[in-house]
Write a protein that holds these residues in place. Structure first.
Motif, PDB file in Angstrom:
ATOM      1  N   ARG A 156       0.826  -1.204   0.000  1.00 31.92           N
ATOM      2  CA  ARG A 156       0.000   0.000   0.000  1.00 31.92           C
ATOM      3  C   ARG A 156       0.864   1.259   0.000  1.00 31.92           C
ATOM      4  NH1 ARG A 156      -1.985   2.985   4.042  1.00 31.92           N
ATOM      5  NH2 ARG A 156      -1.410   1.483   5.651  1.00 31.92           N
ATOM      6  N   LEU A 157       1.858   1.299   0.911  1.00 26.98           N
ATOM      7  CA  LEU A 157       2.727   2.477   1.000  1.00 26.98           C
ATOM      8  C   LEU A 157       3.487   2.685  -0.305  1.00 26.98           C
ATOM      9  CD1 LEU A 157       4.147   2.124   4.608  1.00 26.98           C
ATOM     10  CD2 LEU A 157       2.535   3.821   3.776  1.00 26.98           C
ATOM     11  N   GLN A 158       3.911   1.564  -0.889  1.00 32.05           N
ATOM     12  CA  GLN A 158       4.686   1.640  -2.119  1.00 32.05           C
ATOM     13  C   GLN A 158       3.849   2.239  -3.253  1.00 32.05           C
ATOM     14  OE1 GLN A 158       5.546  -2.124  -3.723  1.00 32.05           O
ATOM     15  NE2 GLN A 158       6.798  -1.258  -5.359  1.00 32.05           N
ATOM     16  N   THR A 159       2.590   1.825  -3.338  1.00 26.82           N
ATOM     17  CA  THR A 159       1.710   2.354  -4.378  1.00 26.82           C
ATOM     18  C   THR A 159       1.460   3.841  -4.140  1.00 26.82           C
ATOM     19  OG1 THR A 159       0.653   0.205  -4.190  1.00 26.82           O
ATOM     20  CG2 THR A 159      -0.387   1.786  -5.659  1.00 26.82           C
ATOM     21  N   GLU A 160       1.212   4.209  -2.864  1.00 26.49           N
ATOM     22  CA  GLU A 160       0.942   5.611  -2.541  1.00 26.49           C
ATOM     23  C   GLU A 160       2.105   6.522  -2.897  1.00 26.49           C
ATOM     24  OE1 GLU A 160      -1.886   4.684   1.295  1.00 26.49           O
ATOM     25  OE2 GLU A 160      -0.144   5.980   1.587  1.00 26.49           O
ATOM     26  N   HIS A 161       3.334   6.046  -2.644  1.00 31.29           N
ATOM     27  CA  HIS A 161       4.506   6.904  -2.844  1.00 31.29           C
ATOM     28  C   HIS A 161       5.225   6.617  -4.151  1.00 31.29           C
ATOM     29  CE1 HIS A 161       4.372   8.438   1.310  1.00 31.29           C
ATOM     30  NE2 HIS A 161       3.932   7.222   1.600  1.00 31.29           N
ATOM     31  N   ASN A 162       4.728   5.673  -4.948  1.00 35.55           N
ATOM     32  CA  ASN A 162       5.367   5.296  -6.207  1.00 35.55           C
ATOM     33  C   ASN A 162       6.841   4.906  -6.002  1.00 35.55           C
ATOM     34  OD1 ASN A 162       5.128   4.744  -8.905  1.00 35.55           O
ATOM     35  ND2 ASN A 162       5.844   6.777  -9.539  1.00 35.55           N
ATOM     36  N   THR A 163       7.087   4.176  -4.920  1.00 35.09           N
ATOM     37  CA  THR A 163       8.450   3.782  -4.568  1.00 35.09           C
ATOM     38  C   THR A 163       8.843   2.546  -5.360  1.00 35.09           C
ATOM     39  OG1 THR A 163       7.744   4.353  -2.351  1.00 35.09           O
ATOM     40  CG2 THR A 163       9.923   3.371  -2.560  1.00 35.09           C
ATOM     41  N   GLY A 164      10.080   2.521  -5.848  1.00 38.43           N
ATOM     42  CA  GLY A 164      10.609   1.290  -6.432  1.00 38.43           C
ATOM     43  C   GLY A 164      11.097   0.407  -5.301  1.00 38.43           C
ATOM     44  N   THR A 165      10.822  -0.897  -5.370  1.00 35.96           N
ATOM     45  CA  THR A 165      11.206  -1.773  -4.264  1.00 35.96           C
ATOM     46  C   THR A 165      12.049  -2.933  -4.758  1.00 35.96           C
ATOM     47  OG1 THR A 165       9.146  -1.254  -3.139  1.00 35.96           O
ATOM     48  CG2 THR A 165      10.338  -3.163  -2.340  1.00 35.96           C
ATOM     49  N   LEU A 166      13.122  -3.191  -4.015  1.00 33.95           N
ATOM     50  CA  LEU A 166      13.922  -4.383  -4.263  1.00 33.95           C
ATOM     51  C   LEU A 166      13.649  -5.305  -3.081  1.00 33.95           C
ATOM     52  CD1 LEU A 166      16.062  -5.275  -6.371  1.00 33.95           C
ATOM     53  CD2 LEU A 166      17.788  -4.637  -4.700  1.00 33.95           C
ATOM     54  N   LEU A 167      12.952  -6.409  -3.325  1.00 35.38           N
ATOM     55  CA  LEU A 167      12.544  -7.301  -2.241  1.00 35.38           C
ATOM     56  C   LEU A 167      13.401  -8.557  -2.275  1.00 35.38           C
ATOM     57  CD1 LEU A 167      10.391  -7.961  -0.004  1.00 35.38           C
ATOM     58  CD2 LEU A 167       9.161  -9.164  -1.781  1.00 35.38           C
ATOM     59  N   ILE A 168      14.221  -8.723  -1.244  1.00 32.45           N
ATOM     60  CA  ILE A 168      15.103  -9.881  -1.178  1.00 32.45           C
ATOM     61  C   ILE A 168      14.456 -10.946  -0.316  1.00 32.45           C
ATOM     62  CG2 ILE A 168      17.355 -10.652  -0.323  1.00 32.45           C
ATOM     63  CD1 ILE A 168      18.135  -7.638  -0.929  1.00 32.45           C
ATOM     64  N   THR A 169      14.334 -12.153  -0.823  1.00 33.04           N
ATOM     65  CA  THR A 169      13.669 -13.186  -0.044  1.00 33.04           C
ATOM     66  C   THR A 169      14.074 -14.559  -0.548  1.00 33.04           C
ATOM     67  OG1 THR A 169      11.525 -14.064   0.638  1.00 33.04           O
ATOM     68  CG2 THR A 169      11.627 -13.119  -1.553  1.00 33.04           C
ATOM     69  N   HIS A 170      13.876 -15.577   0.289  1.00 33.54           N
ATOM     70  CA  HIS A 170      14.078 -16.934  -0.211  1.00 33.54           C
ATOM     71  C   HIS A 170      12.724 -17.606  -0.407  1.00 33.54           C
ATOM     72  CE1 HIS A 170      13.626 -17.559   4.109  1.00 33.54           C
ATOM     73  NE2 HIS A 170      13.062 -18.683   3.746  1.00 33.54           N
ATOM     74  N   ASP A 171      11.646 -16.884  -0.079  1.00 31.98           N
ATOM     75  CA  ASP A 171      10.308 -17.457  -0.135  1.00 31.98           C
ATOM     76  C   ASP A 171       9.680 -17.186  -1.504  1.00 31.98           C
ATOM     77  OD1 ASP A 171       7.618 -18.096   0.135  1.00 31.98           O
ATOM     78  OD2 ASP A 171       7.596 -17.551   2.253  1.00 31.98           O
ATOM     79  N   LEU A 172       9.611 -18.225  -2.327  1.00 30.59           N
ATOM     80  CA  LEU A 172       9.086 -18.034  -3.680  1.00 30.59           C
ATOM     81  C   LEU A 172       7.608 -17.677  -3.660  1.00 30.59           C
ATOM     82  CD1 LEU A 172      11.027 -20.982  -5.244  1.00 30.59           C
ATOM     83  CD2 LEU A 172      11.210 -18.630  -5.982  1.00 30.59           C
ATOM     84  N   GLY A 173       6.902 -18.080  -2.615  1.00 29.92           N
ATOM     85  CA  GLY A 173       5.499 -17.726  -2.480  1.00 29.92           C
ATOM     86  C   GLY A 173       5.336 -16.219  -2.373  1.00 29.92           C
ATOM     87  N   VAL A 174       6.162 -15.591  -1.522  1.00 34.16           N
ATOM     88  CA  VAL A 174       6.107 -14.135  -1.347  1.00 34.16           C
ATOM     89  C   VAL A 174       6.405 -13.440  -2.676  1.00 34.16           C
ATOM     90  CG1 VAL A 174       7.243 -12.178  -0.227  1.00 34.16           C
ATOM     91  CG2 VAL A 174       6.676 -14.204   1.101  1.00 34.16           C
ATOM     92  N   VAL A 175       7.396 -13.942  -3.397  1.00 34.62           N
ATOM     93  CA  VAL A 175       7.764 -13.351  -4.683  1.00 34.62           C
ATOM     94  C   VAL A 175       6.581 -13.404  -5.651  1.00 34.62           C
ATOM     95  CG1 VAL A 175       9.218 -13.662  -6.720  1.00 34.62           C
ATOM     96  CG2 VAL A 175      10.199 -13.849  -4.446  1.00 34.62           C
TER      97      VAL A 175
END
Lengths: 324, 330
Positions: B206-225
Motif C-alpha cells: 500500500r505504501l509503495q503504491t501511494e509513494h510510487n516507490t521502487g522496491t527491491l525485495l530480497i527473499t528466499h520465499d518463492l510464495g512471497v515473490v
C-alpha cells in the motif's frame, strides 16, 4: 488401527516471575492447555500453528523432556507420563527427536560417528567399539551420507548434512515414533526437498510414525496424513490432511491458509487478513481464545468455550459457528 | 533536467562485483550483477544463503564492511547518478532520504534503549529541518500510516514492549519517513508468522503504491515473490542466473536451477503426496568456485564439454527474459 501414542488432556503451564519496578509479579504461562492427540502406526501427524501456540511444548512434554502439568500420555496402552527411572529410560529408545537447528543440536567436540551412536551406547545396544563403528557407518549410509564421515566433526558439514546426522542419531535405536520439531525450517530451499524425501523414505522402509511440528503449511500438507491446528495452547481443528486443506472449517485455519503465499503468480488471491497479534499466553481471552482476532466473533464466544466437536467423520472443530 | 531524469530508470546496476578478503581466500560474493528497478515497481531477488542477494543489497547502500569487503567493479546509478562516485558524506545523505532499507530482524534493528517515537523522529530530523512539534506530528502520522494501534502511546514505548509484527511496522515507518525513491527490503517478513507476514506485506504494498516507490525485495520465499513482485532476479553463487517477469519465471522458467527450485516446493493446493523433485548436492563454496558454470555439479541438464569448461555469458530473449545457461545460447 491401534494407537501408538494417545495423549489426553495434556497441559503444561510455566510459572514465571515478571519484574514491575520493585515488585515481582507471579504469572502463569498456559503454553499447552488441554490437548488430545492420537498417532497410529506408520502415520504422520502434523501439528501446526504460529510461534507461541505451544506446538513445540507438546512434542517435548510427550517425550518427557518437560514434565506435564496435567493429563495422560499413553504409549501403546502404557502410562508414559508417570514412568520413572529405568522404565522411562527403556521406553525412550522407542521415541526419538530431531531438532530444528542442526548447528546447535550436535556437540561440536564429538566425532560424527560417536554422535549418532551415542543413544546405542546409552541404551547398551552395542557391546564393542567395533560394533559401534560398524553401526555408525550403516546409519550414515541410511541417511544418504558417506560412511567415512563417521570420523569427522560436525563443523565440516553444511546445514542439510547436519540435519541428516541429526536424523541418523534419532533413528539409531530403531524408534517407533520420531518427534520432528521444525526439521527443515532452518535449511535452504533447495535442501528442504532432500530432507523431506529422506523422511518419507525412512517411513516407508521402517514404518516409523512421525509427530511433525511445523509452521510451514505447504510442507505439512505434503508430508502429513493428519493435521492438528493449534492456537494459544489448544487444538482448534483436526482432520485428515486433504480435508483440512480442502475444506477448513475453523475461521483460524481458514485465515492461516489464506495467509500462505502461493508460489504461482496466477493465483494472487484475496486474503482474509487477521487483525492484530496472538494474545499473550499469560492472559488468555475468556471463552473462545481466538475471538479477539476472529471475523465471526459474537457475544457468545466471550462466554462459552467452544469444545472440539466431530462435525464430519474424523473432522474435529472447536468453533460455535463452524457449521455456517 | 527533471524531464530527462524521469526517462532514466530509477535504479540501474551494471556488472556489480563485490568481494571479501578472508583467511579462507578471496570470497567472490557478487560476480557481475546487472539489473534495473523502475519507479513503483517491485523487483524480487531470490536465492539461497550465500547466493549474494544480501551482499548485493548492502552494496547498493554502500554498507559493505570494509575491510574485509570492497566493491571491486561496476556502477550503481540512481536516477543517472553513480552512487559509487559519491563521497561518504554525500552517500550518507542518500541513505534514508533516497534509498531506505528494511532488514530481516526487527528485534535487533531497533535501539532497545530508545523510545520508538524518538527512533523515527531521528530519521526525520536527519534529513529535514523541522520544529520539534512538526517532527512529533509527522511521527504520529507515520505510525497511523503503518497502522500501529494507539500511535500516541506507542511513541513513548520501547521496542521490547511491542510484538515482532509491530516492530517491523515501526521499521517500515522509519524507512518511509523521508519518502524514499527506492526501498530495499531484505527478508522483511522471514522472522514473522504467516498471518503477520500477510499484514506486513499488504502494508508495504500500500505504501509503495501511494509513494510510487521502487522496491527491491530480497527473499528466499518463492510464495512471497509470486504474490508481490512484478519482476524477479534468481541468484545463484553470486550471479543472476535468470531474470524476467513473475509470469515468465514461474510459468516458463528456463534455467535448470530455477526449474529445480520450483519443482522442489511442496504445493499447498496439491491433492496427492507426490514425491518432491530435489536438487542434489549443495551450493558451491564462493572462495573456491569451480571452473565453468557454478551450477554444473548439481545440474540435471549439463552438457559435459562446455558446461564444466566455460562460464555461460547470458542470453536475453525478445520477451526481456534473461538466462545464463548454455542450453539457451551462450
Amino acid at each position: 488401527m491401534t494407537a501408538l501414542l494417545k495423549v489426553k488432556g495434556l497441559k503444561k503451564h510455566f510459572r514465571v516471575v515478571r519484574q514491575n519496578g520493585f515488585r515481582a509479579i507471579r504469572e502463569t504461562v498456559h503454553a499447552v492447555d488441554g490437548v488430545d492427540l492420537e498417532i497410529g502406526m506408520g502415520e504422520t501427524l502434523g501439528v501446526v500453528g504460529e510461534s507461541g501456540c505451544g506446538k513445540s511444548t507438546v512434542g517435548r512434554t510427550i517425550l518427557r523432556l518437560l514434565e506435564p502439568t496435567e493429563g495422560t500420555v499413553l504409549w501403546q496402552g502404557e502410562r508414559l507420563d508417570t514412568l520413572r527411572g529405568e522404565a522411562l529410560r527403556h521406553i525412550r529408545r522407542d521415541i526419538g527427536i530431531v531438532f530444528q537447528d542442526p548447528f546447535a543440536a550436535l556437540d561440536p567436540r564429538m566425532l560424527v560417528g560417536d554422535i549418532i551412536t551415542e543413544p546405542l551406547k546409552a541404551h547398551k545396544m552395542v557391546t564393542s567399539r567395533t560394533e559401534r563403528q560398524e553401526k555408525a557407518r550403516e546409519l550414515l549410509t541410511t541417511v544418504g551420507l558417506r560412511p567415512e564421515f563417521a570420523s569427522r566433526y560436525p563443523h565440516e558439514f553444511s546445514g542439510g548434512q547436519r540435519q541428516r546426522i541429526g536424523i541418523a542419531r534419532a533413528i539409531s535405536t530403531n524408534p517407533k515414533l520420531l518427534v520432528l520439531d521444525e526439521p527443515i525450517s532452518a535449511l535452504d530451499i533447495s535442501i528442504r526437498a532432500q530432507i523431506l524425501n529422506l523422511l518419507e523414505d525412512l517411513q516407508t522402509e521402517r514404518g516409523i510414525s512421525y509427530l511433525f511440528i511445523a509452521h510451514d503449511l505447504s510442507v505439512v500438507r505434503h508430508i502429513c496424513h493428519r493435521v492438528a491446528v493449534m492456537y494459544l495452547g489448544v487444538i482448534v481443528e483436526q482432520a485428515s490432511s486433504d480435508t483440512l486443506f480442502g475444506s477448513p472449517l475453523h475461521p483460524y485455519t481458514q485465515a492461516l491458509l489464506s495467509a500462505v503465499p502461493v508460489a504461482d503468480p496466477v493465483i494472487r488471491k484475496e486474503r482474509v487478513l487477521l487483525e492484530g497479534d496472538v494474545p499473550s499466553p499469560v492472559h488468555i481471552p475468556s471463552g473462545c481464545r481466538f475471538r479477539t482476532r476472529c471475523p465471526l466473533a459474537q457475544e457468545r464466544c466471550a462466554q462459552e468455550t467452544p469444545l472440539l466437536r466431530e462435525l464430519d467423520s474424523e473432522h474435529w472443530v472447536a468453533c460455535h459457528f463452524a457449521e455456517k | 533536467m527533471k524531464a530527462s531524469r524521469n526517462l532514466l530508470p530509477l535504479l540501474e546496476v551494471n556488472s556489480l562485483q563485490t568481494e571479501f578478503k578472508t583467511q579462507g581466500g578471496l570470497v567472490r560474493a557478487v560476480r557481475g550483477v546487472s539489473f534495473s528497478v523502475e519507479r513503483g515497481e517491485t523487483v524480487g531477488v531470490v536465492g539461497e544463503s550465500g547466493s549474494g542477494k544480501s551482499v548485493t543489497a548492502l552494496s547498493l547502500m554502500r554498507l559493505i564492511p570494509t575491510p574485509p569487503g570492497y566493491i571491486k567493479a561496476g556502477s550503481i546509478l540512481l536516477e543517472g547518478q553513480d552512487l559509487l562516485s559519491l563521497s561518504p558524506r554525500e552517500m550518507q545523505k542518500v541513505r534514508g532520504s533516497q534509498i531506505a532499507m528494511v532488514f530481516q530482524d526487527p528485534f535487533t534493528s531497533l535501539n532497545p534503549t530508545m523510545k520508538l517515537g524518538e527512533q523515527v523522529a531521528e530519521a526525520i530530523r536527519l534529513h529535514n529541518s523541522l520544529s520539534k512539534a512538526e517532527v512529533t506530528e509527522r511521527v504520529i502520522n507515520l505510525f497511523e500510516a503503518v497502522r500501529l494501534p494507539s500511535p500516541e502511546i506507542r511513541y513513548h514505548q520501547y521496542p521490547h514492549e511491542i510484538s515482532g509484527g509491530q516492530r517491523q511496522r515501526v521499521m517500515i515507518g522509519i524507512a518511509f519517513a523521508c519518502n524514499p525513491k527506492l526501498l530495499i527490503a531484505d527478508e522483511p517478513t522471514t522472522a514473522l508468522d504467516v498471518t503477520v507476514q500477510a499484514q506486513v506485506l499488504s502494508l508495504m504494498k500500500r505504501l509503495q503504491t501511494e509513494h510510487n516507490t521502487g522496491t527491491l525485495l530480497i527473499t528466499h520465499d518463492l510464495g512471497v515473490v509470486a504474490e508481490v513482485c512484478d519482476r524477479v532476479l534468481v541468484m545463484y553463487a553470486g550471479q543472476v542466473v535468470e531474470s524476467g517477469t513473475v509470469q515468465q519465471i514461474f510459468q516458463a522458467p528456463k534455467h535448470p536451477y530455477t526449474q529445480g527450485l520450483l519443482a522442489s516446493l511442496p504445493q499447498i493446493q496439491a491433492d496427492s503426496r507426490q514425491r518432491l523433485v530435489s536438487i542434489p548436492g549443495q551450493p558451491p563454496d564462493l572462495a573456491h568456485l569451480p571452473k565453468g558454470c557454478a551450477f554444473y555439479e548439481r545440474c540435471p541438464k549439463r552438457i559435459l564439454d562446455i558446461c564444466s569448461q566455460k562460464e555461460p555469458e547470458g542470453t536475453t530473449f525478445d520477451t526481456g527474459q534473461t538466462v545464463r545457461c548454455f542450453l539457451h545460447g551462450s
